[in-house]
Design an enzyme around this catalytic site. Sequence first.
Site, PDB file in Angstrom:
ATOM      1  N   ARG A  10     -15.254   2.365 -11.468  1.00 30.08           N
ATOM      2  CA  ARG A  10     -14.399   1.205 -11.257  1.00 30.08           C
ATOM      3  C   ARG A  10     -13.097   1.819 -10.756  1.00 30.08           C
ATOM      4  NH1 ARG A  10      -9.017  -0.335 -13.062  1.00 30.08           N
ATOM      5  NH2 ARG A  10      -8.896  -2.608 -13.058  1.00 30.08           N
ATOM      6  N   ARG A  43       0.803  -1.234   0.000  1.00 29.91           N
ATOM      7  CA  ARG A  43       0.000   0.000   0.000  1.00 29.91           C
ATOM      8  C   ARG A  43       0.834   1.281   0.000  1.00 29.91           C
ATOM      9  NH1 ARG A  43      -4.243  -2.861   4.024  1.00 29.91           N
ATOM     10  NH2 ARG A  43      -5.735  -3.550   2.445  1.00 29.91           N
ATOM     11  N   GLU A  94     -11.214  -2.442  -7.605  1.00 26.29           N
ATOM     12  CA  GLU A  94     -10.396  -3.529  -8.140  1.00 26.29           C
ATOM     13  C   GLU A  94      -9.455  -4.033  -7.061  1.00 26.29           C
ATOM     14  OE1 GLU A  94      -6.804  -4.860 -11.050  1.00 26.29           O
ATOM     15  OE2 GLU A  94      -6.775  -3.019  -9.891  1.00 26.29           O
ATOM     16  N   ASP A 121      -9.351   1.675  -9.779  1.00 21.70           N
ATOM     17  CA  ASP A 121      -8.163   0.891 -10.081  1.00 21.70           C
ATOM     18  C   ASP A 121      -7.287   0.684  -8.843  1.00 21.70           C
ATOM     19  OD1 ASP A 121      -6.360  -0.064 -12.387  1.00 21.70           O
ATOM     20  OD2 ASP A 121      -5.025   1.328 -11.358  1.00 21.70           O
ATOM     21  N   ARG A 176     -20.478  -7.974 -15.550  1.00 27.40           N
ATOM     22  CA  ARG A 176     -19.817  -7.104 -16.519  1.00 27.40           C
ATOM     23  C   ARG A 176     -19.312  -7.950 -17.686  1.00 27.40           C
ATOM     24  NH1 ARG A 176     -14.509  -4.262 -14.387  1.00 27.40           N
ATOM     25  NH2 ARG A 176     -13.821  -6.437 -14.464  1.00 27.40           N
TER      26      ARG A 176
HETATM   27  C1  AAO Z   1       3.676  -0.284 -17.221  1.00 27.17           C
HETATM   28  C2  AAO Z   1       4.772  -1.255 -17.587  1.00 27.17           C
HETATM   29  C3  AAO Z   1       5.680  -1.479 -16.389  1.00 27.17           C
HETATM   30  C4  AAO Z   1       6.245  -0.144 -15.904  1.00 27.17           C
HETATM   31  C5  AAO Z   1       5.079   0.783 -15.587  1.00 27.17           C
HETATM   32  C6  AAO Z   1       5.524   2.165 -15.149  1.00 27.17           C
HETATM   33  O1  AAO Z   1       4.201  -2.490 -18.002  1.00 27.17           O
HETATM   34  O2  AAO Z   1       6.749  -2.319 -16.791  1.00 27.17           O
HETATM   35  O3  AAO Z   1       7.028  -0.336 -14.757  1.00 27.17           O
HETATM   36  O4  AAO Z   1       4.249   0.919 -16.742  1.00 27.17           O
HETATM   37  O5  AAO Z   1       6.290   2.758 -16.125  1.00 27.17           O
HETATM   38  C7  AAO Z   1      -1.389  -1.510 -16.347  1.00 27.17           C
HETATM   39  C8  AAO Z   1      -0.465  -2.582 -16.870  1.00 27.17           C
HETATM   40  C9  AAO Z   1       0.961  -2.396 -16.365  1.00 27.17           C
HETATM   41  C10 AAO Z   1       1.446  -0.995 -16.667  1.00 27.17           C
HETATM   42  C11 AAO Z   1       0.512  -0.051 -15.925  1.00 27.17           C
HETATM   43  C12 AAO Z   1       0.886   1.426 -16.069  1.00 27.17           C
HETATM   44  O6  AAO Z   1      -0.954  -3.843 -16.469  1.00 27.17           O
HETATM   45  O7  AAO Z   1       1.790  -3.340 -17.039  1.00 27.17           O
HETATM   46  O8  AAO Z   1       2.786  -0.833 -16.215  1.00 27.17           O
HETATM   47  O9  AAO Z   1      -0.817  -0.212 -16.481  1.00 27.17           O
HETATM   48  O10 AAO Z   1       0.972   1.773 -17.391  1.00 27.17           O
HETATM   49  C13 AAO Z   1      -1.413  -5.906  -9.654  1.00 27.17           C
HETATM   50  C14 AAO Z   1      -2.339  -4.891  -9.010  1.00 27.17           C
HETATM   51  C15 AAO Z   1      -3.555  -4.596  -9.857  1.00 27.17           C
HETATM   52  C16 AAO Z   1      -3.165  -4.272 -11.297  1.00 27.17           C
HETATM   53  C17 AAO Z   1      -2.365  -5.445 -11.836  1.00 27.17           C
HETATM   54  C18 AAO Z   1      -1.923  -5.228 -13.267  1.00 27.17           C
HETATM   55  O11 AAO Z   1      -2.736  -5.356  -7.733  1.00 27.17           O
HETATM   56  O12 AAO Z   1      -4.206  -3.475  -9.287  1.00 27.17           O
HETATM   57  O13 AAO Z   1      -1.183  -5.606 -11.018  1.00 27.17           O
HETATM   58  N1  AAO Z   1      -4.343  -3.956 -12.128  1.00 27.17           N
HETATM   59  C19 AAO Z   1      -4.699  -2.530 -12.392  1.00 27.17           C
HETATM   60  C20 AAO Z   1      -5.139  -2.311 -13.823  1.00 27.17           C
HETATM   61  C21 AAO Z   1      -3.978  -2.462 -14.767  1.00 27.17           C
HETATM   62  C22 AAO Z   1      -2.961  -1.345 -14.501  1.00 27.17           C
HETATM   63  C23 AAO Z   1      -2.841  -1.003 -13.084  1.00 27.17           C
HETATM   64  C24 AAO Z   1      -3.619  -1.565 -12.096  1.00 27.17           C
HETATM   65  C25 AAO Z   1      -1.971   0.138 -12.749  1.00 27.17           C
HETATM   66  O14 AAO Z   1      -6.221  -3.151 -14.110  1.00 27.17           O
HETATM   67  O15 AAO Z   1      -4.374  -2.449 -16.111  1.00 27.17           O
HETATM   68  O16 AAO Z   1      -1.654  -1.754 -14.965  1.00 27.17           O
HETATM   69  O17 AAO Z   1      -2.767   1.306 -12.906  1.00 27.17           O
HETATM   70  C26 AAO Z   1      -0.625 -10.830  -8.009  1.00 27.17           C
HETATM   71  C27 AAO Z   1      -1.310  -9.877  -7.067  1.00 27.17           C
HETATM   72  C28 AAO Z   1      -2.088  -8.827  -7.815  1.00 27.17           C
HETATM   73  C29 AAO Z   1      -1.173  -8.129  -8.802  1.00 27.17           C
HETATM   74  C30 AAO Z   1      -0.524  -9.174  -9.735  1.00 27.17           C
HETATM   75  C31 AAO Z   1       0.451  -8.466 -10.668  1.00 27.17           C
HETATM   76  O18 AAO Z   1      -1.615 -11.584  -8.728  1.00 27.17           O
HETATM   77  O19 AAO Z   1      -2.216 -10.608  -6.249  1.00 27.17           O
HETATM   78  O20 AAO Z   1      -2.589  -7.874  -6.897  1.00 27.17           O
HETATM   79  O21 AAO Z   1      -1.965  -7.218  -9.576  1.00 27.17           O
HETATM   80  O22 AAO Z   1       0.169 -10.121  -8.947  1.00 27.17           O
HETATM   81  O23 AAO Z   1       0.848  -9.341 -11.620  1.00 27.17           O
HETATM   82  C32 AAO Z   1      -1.928 -15.596  -9.871  1.00 27.17           C
HETATM   83  C33 AAO Z   1      -2.346 -15.167  -8.491  1.00 27.17           C
HETATM   84  C34 AAO Z   1      -2.613 -13.674  -8.450  1.00 27.17           C
HETATM   85  C35 AAO Z   1      -1.376 -12.989  -8.827  1.00 27.17           C
HETATM   86  C36 AAO Z   1      -1.060 -13.436 -10.222  1.00 27.17           C
HETATM   87  C37 AAO Z   1       0.179 -12.792 -10.762  1.00 27.17           C
HETATM   88  O24 AAO Z   1      -3.022 -15.458 -10.775  1.00 27.17           O
HETATM   89  O25 AAO Z   1      -3.498 -15.886  -8.141  1.00 27.17           O
HETATM   90  O26 AAO Z   1      -3.020 -13.252  -7.172  1.00 27.17           O
HETATM   91  O27 AAO Z   1      -0.870 -14.835 -10.284  1.00 27.17           O
HETATM   92  O28 AAO Z   1       1.274 -13.150  -9.985  1.00 27.17           O
END
Ligand code: AAO
Length: 471
Positions: free
Chosen positions: A191, A154, A230, A193, A328
Amino acid sequence: QWDPYFESGRAGIVHLFEWHWDTIADECETFLGPNKFAGVQISPPNENRIIDSRPWWERYQPISYVLGTRSGDRAALQNMVDRCNAVGVRIYADIVINHMCGGGGTGTGTAGTYFDANTEDFPAVPYSAADFNDGNCYTSSGGIENYGDANQVRNCRLVSLLDLNQGKDYVRGKIIDFMNDLTSLGIAGFRVDACKHMWPNDLEVIFGSLNDLPTSKGFSGGSRPFIYQEVIDQGGEPITASQYLSIGRVTEFKYGINLYNNKDKLQYFSNFGESWGMMPDGSALVFLNNHDNQRSHGGGGNVITFEDPYNLKIFTAFMMAWPYGVPRVMSSYYFSNFDEGPPGTQRSVNADGSCGNGWVCEHRWRQIKNLAAFSAVAAGQSVQNWWANGNQIAFSRGSKAFLAINKERYSLLQYLQTGMPSGDYCDVISGDFENNTCTGQCVTVDGSGYAHINVPNNENPFLAIHVNALC
Ligand code: AAO
């Protein structure tokens, strides 16, 4: 903040991912309204960082709260919201309030605002270094290193994104102003984020301070903005969805995984919901896949997407027919790599109603399109007449609607209780019900509520009838 304020006779939110505001306005008037969809989730409406390759994810890197992106400017947004509300379709905005853009570099955002991500200077808000969480993060990298430590999840940076401190009154005030600005346009909710990365108490204060939805935009007095947060909770981490349930709804990520993992065990679904380890019905926002996990971000894998149309249609029908959560529907564009941004041209509409120019438009597939009206009729009715035979199921929603699904390798041929009044009903999966004409198979329900149900083992192996579509 749990009520989406759907107009009566409507169901389902469609995520029109990366659509232009003008195109959404058209879609509301020509398709979503007439087909009884309830709402649209739009991409983040405020200014974002421009990444050279223009990936979809640049939208998740805010530069300011000025309403200007590649989806359109403030005037286009206002126009869309008004036109959609006028045909009974609500707009929900995806908002990014956890962070600003990724660290490092300077530039100009999509609305022409200068920023400096080295010094954390965002003059159009304005935010400066003191508004960020750097001093509250104790990892050596300054980023989240371990999801097992709630404090760093956080207070540290998510994938290097500059992490705002929502504990500060000043930051809270800027976020509240931004959200109030959007509802003043007639947007019905949000929604939100990356809520896992913000403290529930801070969110509670922020959302609790929002203005009611404006009566001047047709909302009744005292309507609180709809909130769905989210939070990716698949177990195994100290931060759970349950920590956010007192604030608003939460995205239920176990839903799509449960469907995927049990997609050939239909007989088990009779108690699908909370007893499967998911959150309570009134807390959940449910979906088969989202913009992240359809392309392996935020988890990925183990979900049903448009690449598996057979299961996508069947389980969207189940989602829309089963009384759990607010559903959704994801509406995508085709991509050949996970970063690729939206097509350069707006969706065109083919003679058969499907989309062209690279847009998938799952919501326009006939078997999905016709589910909004079905789901709206079923609202408030309990599940009755559950019947299962291995990988075949059927159930009714009270006396209003009836669904049968056949995933066995042979036809479903049964004389079943539909719960419905006697009559000849139109199956809105094998065809359409339009202008009082049915192009699908007719199902005759007799005086005792029974009907001969015939669901072939083909590419559309399900049947849906409801009291508003007669043969
Ligand atoms: C981009 C580049 C990065 C760069 C960054 C800054 O890709 O390389 O460092 O810019 O320059 C989106 C993209 C990102 C992007 C970002 C900003 O996905 O790639 O980064 O825009 O442009 C976590 C968060 C969750 C998030 C998710 C993607 O908790 O909130 O990552 N989703 C939202 C949006 C998403 C957006 C952002 C947030 C940021 O929907 O589109 O990112 O605004 C575990 C954790 C999760 C975590 C994942 C991450 O999940 O529990 O909380 O999500 O890891 O991979 C199994 C498990 C599951 C686990 C998963 C992955 O399924 O059950 O729990 O494996 O390990």
